[in-house]
Design an enzyme around this catalytic site. Structure first.
Site, mmCIF file in Angstrom:
data_model
loop_
_atom_site.group_PDB
_atom_site.id
_atom_site.type_symbol
_atom_site.label_atom_id
_atom_site.label_comp_id
_atom_site.label_asym_id
_atom_site.label_seq_id
_atom_site.Cartn_x
_atom_site.Cartn_y
_atom_site.Cartn_z
ATOM 1 N N ASP A 1 1.118 -1.206 -0.061
ATOM 2 C CA ASP A 1 0.028 0.175 0.009
ATOM 3 C C ASP A 1 0.753 1.251 0.052
ATOM 4 O OD1 ASP A 1 -2.238 1.495 0.241
ATOM 5 O OD2 ASP A 1 -1.708 1.667 2.571
ATOM 6 N N ASP B 1 -0.261 5.046 0.982
ATOM 7 C CA ASP B 1 -0.853 6.102 1.844
ATOM 8 C C ASP B 1 -0.743 5.251 3.376
ATOM 9 O OD1 ASP B 1 -0.908 8.272 0.365
ATOM 10 O OD2 ASP B 1 -2.799 7.260 -0.410
#
Length: 332
Positions: A45, A47
């Site tokens: 991922d 953020d």
């Protein structure tokens, strides 16, 4: 020994693009390579994982709808009043700033994990493809990586995210969704295409070990398909893993991940010689393996979450880093 990510309850996920680009990694072994045979493929991922803050939030709060309106929109997603796609289009559409000017605020507002660059160099030295999966906009993520890593190192990272149309004055920001559905992704179509085009084993007879790194519950559709799951300590993904007895390895920085990956690589080499299934394998990871090949970096996209996970898709699942003292990882 930390637990392997043997994950129950399969979840579908969609694929952004079946085209497999030529690997940007050098086939010649680096002098810093560990020298194990097993191919490792990392997915992460963006953020809250690589960066502590949410790139979209930084822009919306500074040049768009503002934090108060964003919180109202977030609540509409959680209650199901409006779809993620509809709300996201309003958020991005609220921006009124040229792309370059908008990026200026991110240069000072974003904080990269202190050990990510070292871990990324480790991946390059060991020919480990590193792939970013994000619900954000690809042009923004690429620009951020170029800024913080440098264009040469950034080019080694494949990004699977939505595209964007941004006019020169910056008065129109429009996401270009991968699929035409409420969450921007058509899971069924992507999986059908993936299965039709896929291979289970690499061309050289090895089966890759799949690693996923995340922080929020919205990462679960992808995380559940991995052999090894890393969850940032103190955030919602770790909490969910504890609540639902999902095996994972906690991390504070990417230095923790590198240490674990090195140990896993050596352990696998000793037990399997890099042949057949990895020593730590999750049957649910096969959907990732089918699209990998010996000389290619595959492209993937996390699927839309299950019903109970939708409320976390935006933005608390990608919250700023707030470590907790409590929370003990599960044993296998």
């Amino acid at each position: 020994m930390a637990p392997s990510a043997v994950i129950p309850q399969p979840l579908d996920f969609s694929k952004a693009d079946l085209k497999v680009p030529k690997s940007t990694f050098n086939d010649n072994a680096s002098p810093n390579s560990i020298g194990t045979k097993r191919k490792i493929i990392c997915f992460s991922d963006f953020d809250g994982t690589i960066f502590m803050q949410d790139t979209g939030h930084v822009l919306f709060d500074s040049h768009g709808c503002g934090p108060e309106r964003r919180e109202v929109l977030d609540q509409q997603i959680k209650t199901g009043e409006r779809s993620f796609k509809e709300v996201s289009e309003e958020m991005w559409g609220s921006l009124n700033v040229p792309f370059d000017d908008g990026f200026e605020v991110m240069k000072t507002a974003l904080e990269i994990d202190v050990d990510f660059q070292k871990f990324h160099r480790f991946c390059i030295d060991n020919s480990i493809p590193f792939n970013v999966i994000s619900a954000g906009l690809k042009p923004i993520l690429r620009r951020v990586l170029d800024q913080f890593l440098g264009e040469e190192d950034s080019a080694h990272i494949e990004i699977v995210a939505n595209d964007a149309q941004i006019n020169t004055p910056g008065t129109e920001w429009k996401p270009v969704w991968i699929h035409d559905c409420d969450l921007g992704h058509d899971k069924a179509l992507s999986i059908q295409q993936a299965r039709a085009a896929a291979k289970l084993e690499c061309d050289d007879g090895t089966i890759p070990l799949i690693v996923f790194i995340g922080d929020g519950v919205s990462d679960l559709p992808a995380a559940r398909q991995a052999d090894i799951l890393f969850a940032r300590r103190g955030l919602r993904l770790e909490e969910y893993c504890i609540e639902n007895k999902i095996a994972y390895i906690p991390f504070d920085t990417f230095a923790d991940i590198q240490k674990e990956v090195e140990a896993i690589m050596r352990d696998d080499q000793q037990k399997t010689g890099g042949l057949g299934l990895p020593a730590r394998s999750n049957p649910r990871a096969n959907i990732w393996r089918r699209i990998s090949s010996r000389n290619a970096i595959p492209l993937y996209l996390a699927a839309t979450p299950a019903r109970e996970e939708k409320m976390f898709l935006w933005p608390e699942a990608f919250s700023e880093y707030q470590p907790k003292e409590q929370g003990i990882p599960l044993t296998a």
